[in-house]
Scaffold this active site. Structure first.
Site, mmCIF file in Angstrom:
data_model
loop_
_atom_site.group_PDB
_atom_site.id
_atom_site.type_symbol
_atom_site.label_atom_id
_atom_site.label_comp_id
_atom_site.label_asym_id
_atom_site.label_seq_id
_atom_site.Cartn_x
_atom_site.Cartn_y
_atom_site.Cartn_z
ATOM 1 N N HIS A 7 -5.245 -4.925 -4.480
ATOM 2 C CA HIS A 7 -4.890 -4.386 -5.786
ATOM 3 C C HIS A 7 -4.345 -2.971 -5.669
ATOM 4 O O HIS A 7 -4.432 -2.346 -4.626
ATOM 5 C CB HIS A 7 -6.095 -4.407 -6.732
ATOM 6 C CG HIS A 7 -7.194 -3.473 -6.319
ATOM 7 N ND1 HIS A 7 -8.103 -3.790 -5.332
ATOM 8 C CD2 HIS A 7 -7.523 -2.240 -6.757
ATOM 9 C CE1 HIS A 7 -8.946 -2.790 -5.176
ATOM 10 N NE2 HIS A 7 -8.620 -1.824 -6.029
ATOM 11 N N GLU A 44 -12.247 1.337 -17.297
ATOM 12 C CA GLU A 44 -11.150 0.745 -16.537
ATOM 13 C C GLU A 44 -10.651 -0.526 -17.212
ATOM 14 O O GLU A 44 -11.355 -1.140 -18.013
ATOM 15 C CB GLU A 44 -11.577 0.446 -15.101
ATOM 16 C CG GLU A 44 -12.724 -0.534 -14.990
ATOM 17 C CD GLU A 44 -13.268 -0.679 -13.583
ATOM 18 O OE1 GLU A 44 -12.628 -0.242 -12.612
ATOM 19 O OE2 GLU A 44 -14.358 -1.259 -13.456
ATOM 20 N N HIS A 79 5.604 6.225 -4.164
ATOM 21 C CA HIS A 79 5.766 5.331 -5.299
ATOM 22 C C HIS A 79 5.345 3.921 -4.949
ATOM 23 O O HIS A 79 5.142 3.581 -3.791
ATOM 24 C CB HIS A 79 7.216 5.342 -5.803
ATOM 25 C CG HIS A 79 8.220 4.831 -4.823
ATOM 26 N ND1 HIS A 79 8.726 5.593 -3.801
ATOM 27 C CD2 HIS A 79 8.825 3.620 -4.713
ATOM 28 C CE1 HIS A 79 9.598 4.884 -3.104
ATOM 29 N NE2 HIS A 79 9.674 3.669 -3.628
ATOM 30 N N GLU A 128 9.016 2.103 -9.107
ATOM 31 C CA GLU A 128 10.367 1.620 -8.825
ATOM 32 C C GLU A 128 10.422 0.141 -9.186
ATOM 33 O O GLU A 128 9.496 -0.613 -8.887
ATOM 34 C CB GLU A 128 10.710 1.779 -7.344
ATOM 35 C CG GLU A 128 12.071 1.221 -6.966
ATOM 36 C CD GLU A 128 12.365 1.280 -5.479
ATOM 37 O OE1 GLU A 128 13.504 0.924 -5.100
ATOM 38 O OE2 GLU A 128 11.481 1.661 -4.689
#
Length: 149
Positions: A7, A44, A79, A128
């Site tokens: 994750h 969360e 990123h 991105e």
């Protein structure tokens, strides 16, 4: 030994704001919200991106966790990149613009390595959205700097 990807976790000031980004831009599906009962460091939420529920042939979805906390102190080129189809490029661009996210100019590219959208969220994370694949990029780079055939 690593057996796969688990994750991605983003620490954000505003869980609702990040939920809006994940659902509008990435098409994420929320699968968990801790609410007032936290099991981790802070409130969360968990999301799934990609894959289609019930479609056994679809790639496994990506698990994204968001946790409430302090923003990153600065921006960088570090990123996370998500694969999109080229036909989704304009739709994703419109979603980014509608949310008022800070769209960053793409780095210069050579033909054949795909197109990218880069944007920052309010917590200095850089995302991105990329239309190419590793195989396509390596094949293009192997041809060198000459014009694509």
């Amino acid at each position: 030994m690593v057996s796969g990807f688990s994750h991605i976790t983003f620490v954000v000031r505003d869980l609702d704001r990040m939920e809006g980004i994940l659902t509008a831009v990435l098409g994420a599906r929320k699968v968990y919200d801790s609410g007032d009962v936290t099991f981790s460091l802070s409130p969360e939420r968990f999301f799934l991106v990609g894959g289609e529920p019930g479609d056994r042939d679809a790639p496994a979805p990506i698990w994204i966790a968001t946790m409430q906390g302090d923003s990153l102190p600065t921006r960088s080129y570090n990123h996370v990149a998500f694969k999109i189809d080229d036909g989704q490029y304009d739709q994703c661009l419109a979603a980014i613009q509608t949310l008022g996210l800070d769209l960053r100019e793409s780095r210069s590219r050579v033909a054949g390595e795909g197109r990218s959208l880069y944007f920052h969220d309010d917590d200095n994370h850089l995302f991105e959205l990329h239309t190419g694949t590793l195989d396509e990029r390596l094949a293009r780079y192997a041809r060198g700097r000459q014009a694509p055939a």
